[in-house]
Design an enzyme around this catalytic site. Sequence first.
Site, PDB file in Angstrom:
ATOM      1  N   GLY A  22     -21.571   9.123 -25.564  1.00 55.48           N
ATOM      2  CA  GLY A  22     -21.131   8.486 -24.321  1.00 55.48           C
ATOM      3  C   GLY A  22     -20.878   9.483 -23.130  1.00 55.48           C
ATOM      4  O   GLY A  22     -21.672   9.285 -22.181  1.00 55.48           O
ATOM      5  N   CYS A  76       3.067   2.747  -7.674  1.00 57.40           N
ATOM      6  CA  CYS A  76       4.291   2.951  -7.692  1.00 57.40           C
ATOM      7  C   CYS A  76       4.866   3.293  -9.180  1.00 57.40           C
ATOM      8  O   CYS A  76       5.580   2.589  -9.854  1.00 57.40           O
ATOM      9  CB  CYS A  76       5.350   1.689  -7.373  1.00 57.40           C
ATOM     10  SG  CYS A  76       4.917   1.197  -5.525  1.00 57.40           S
ATOM     11  N   GLU A  77       4.191   4.555  -9.573  1.00 56.27           N
ATOM     12  CA  GLU A  77       4.548   5.300 -10.850  1.00 56.27           C
ATOM     13  C   GLU A  77       4.446   6.615 -10.488  1.00 56.27           C
ATOM     14  O   GLU A  77       3.797   7.050 -10.026  1.00 56.27           O
ATOM     15  CB  GLU A  77       3.330   4.964 -11.691  1.00 56.27           C
ATOM     16  CG  GLU A  77       3.110   3.501 -12.114  1.00 56.27           C
ATOM     17  CD  GLU A  77       4.040   3.005 -13.435  1.00 56.27           C
ATOM     18  OE1 GLU A  77       4.379   3.908 -14.019  1.00 56.27           O
ATOM     19  OE2 GLU A  77       3.944   1.863 -13.894  1.00 56.27           O
TER      20      GLU A  77
END
Length: 416
Positions: free
Chosen positions: A280, A347-348
Site C-alpha cells: 500500500g 480544538c485539540e
Amino acid sequence: MNFLGNSFSYQDGQLCCGKVALADIAESAGTPIYVYSARDITAAFHAYDEGLAAIPHKVCYAVKANGNLSVLRLLAAAGAGFDIVSGGELFRVLKAGGNPSGVVFSGVGKTAEEVDYALRMGIHSFNCESEAELALIDAKASRLGKTASISIRVNPDVDAATHPYISTGLRQHKFGVDIAEVEGVYQRARALRHLSLDGVSCHIGSQLLSTAPLLDSMDKLFGLVERLRGAGIAITHLDLGGGLGVAYQAGQKAAEISTYVAQLTERMAGRDLKLMLEPGRSLVATAGVLLTRVLYRKQNNGKEFVVVDASMTELIRPALYQAHHEIIPLRKTALGTIKADVVGPVCETGDFLARDREMANVLPGDMLAVCTTGAYGMVASSNYNARPRPAEILVDDTGWRIVRPRETFDDLIRGE
Ligand code: LLP
C-alpha cells in the site's frame, strides 16, 4: 528529496509536480488539498511488477492506503490486483474497473454480508484469520453453490520493529493464526467442502524500513508450505502481505522496492509457488503531498506557532503515531528559518502537523507542502469540527484535474 517521488522538484524556486507548479493548483482549487502524481504511482507499481517478472506473481495494491477511484483506475490499468479489507473497498475496486479475479480479501472481522458480496462478485481468494471465519465462508459458499479459494493468515511471530500500532506479526496481536497452531487449522478445514485450501498468507506490519523481518517471515512460511504439501494440501500461492516502508524524513533510508523484489525473486526460485504481495504505502506515499496555507503566526511564552488551514482532520498521522512529515514551502524565499510547531484550527492539543520543527520562515498567506502524504492521508480524514474534507488532485502527463471535489457544507449534513 528522498521523501517525495521523482515527479516533485523545485523549478525556479517553485515546488512542482511534473511541469505543474503546486502553488497554481492551490490558488485555483484552494487549500487544504491533496495532490498525487500519477507518474510516481505507476513507477512504483512497475518497480514491483517488473522486478518480479521472472517468477509467477500478482501485486495486489492495498486499497486502504489510498482508495480514490482515479488512483485505483490507474493501478488497475497498470495490471494491479487489489487487497481489500471491507465490502466498501470491494465496491470501490469494482467501480474503478478492477477485475474481481485479482482481489484478495484480508481482515480479522469480515461480516457475513461482506463474505457474501465477495463470493458473488467472484474474488480471487480470502485471507482468513480464524476457524469461525472459515466456517462462515464455507456456509456462504455452499449456499451460492461456489468454492471459495482460501489462504490462512499466519502469524509468524516475527518482530516488525515498527510503531506498535502498525506492528501485527507478534503472538500477542489480534491478527492471523499462530504458526504453531496453523497446521491443525488447515487439517480441520479440509472437512469444509466448499473451501479450496490454496494459499498461505501473512502481514507482519507496516512501515518496515528493512526487508529482514519480511524475509524471515517468508522463510517461516516456506517451511509451512512444505509441511502442508507433505500432508497432501496442495498450496499454490504464498501471500507475503504489505509492509515495505518509505523515507518520511530527509536523510532517512528505506529499503528500495528493487532490492526487496530481487531478494524475493531469489528466494522463490524453484518452489512452484505464485507470490502475492499487498503493498500500500510504498506505492502511493511519496507520490502525494497535502498543500496548506499559513493563516497566522503566533507566540506563546516565546514558543513559536505556525497556524495553518490543514489539521488532524486531513492528516491524522502526526497525532496518532507521532509521525514525521517534512513540511516545505511551495515558493522558496530568502527569509531564513524558524523553529516552530505547525498546528491546525482543530480544538485539540493533539492537532499538530509538526513539533519544534526547523522550517522556512513563512508569513500568513504563504503555502506549504506536507510531504509523503499519498498513503493513509485522505483515507483517514474526518469531518471532526464540521470540517469539509479536502479536494484531491491527480497530476499526469496531460496536466492536473480534480479527482474528488472539496466537500461542501451541504455534504456535511447530508442524510441528517
Ligand atoms: N495487507 C494487510 C493485511 C494490511 O493490514 C496492510 C496494512 C497492508 C497490506 C498494506 O501495508 P503497507 O504496504 O501499506 O505497509 N494507518 C497506518 C498504516 C496502517 C497499515 C494497516 N495495514 C499509517 O498511517 O502508518
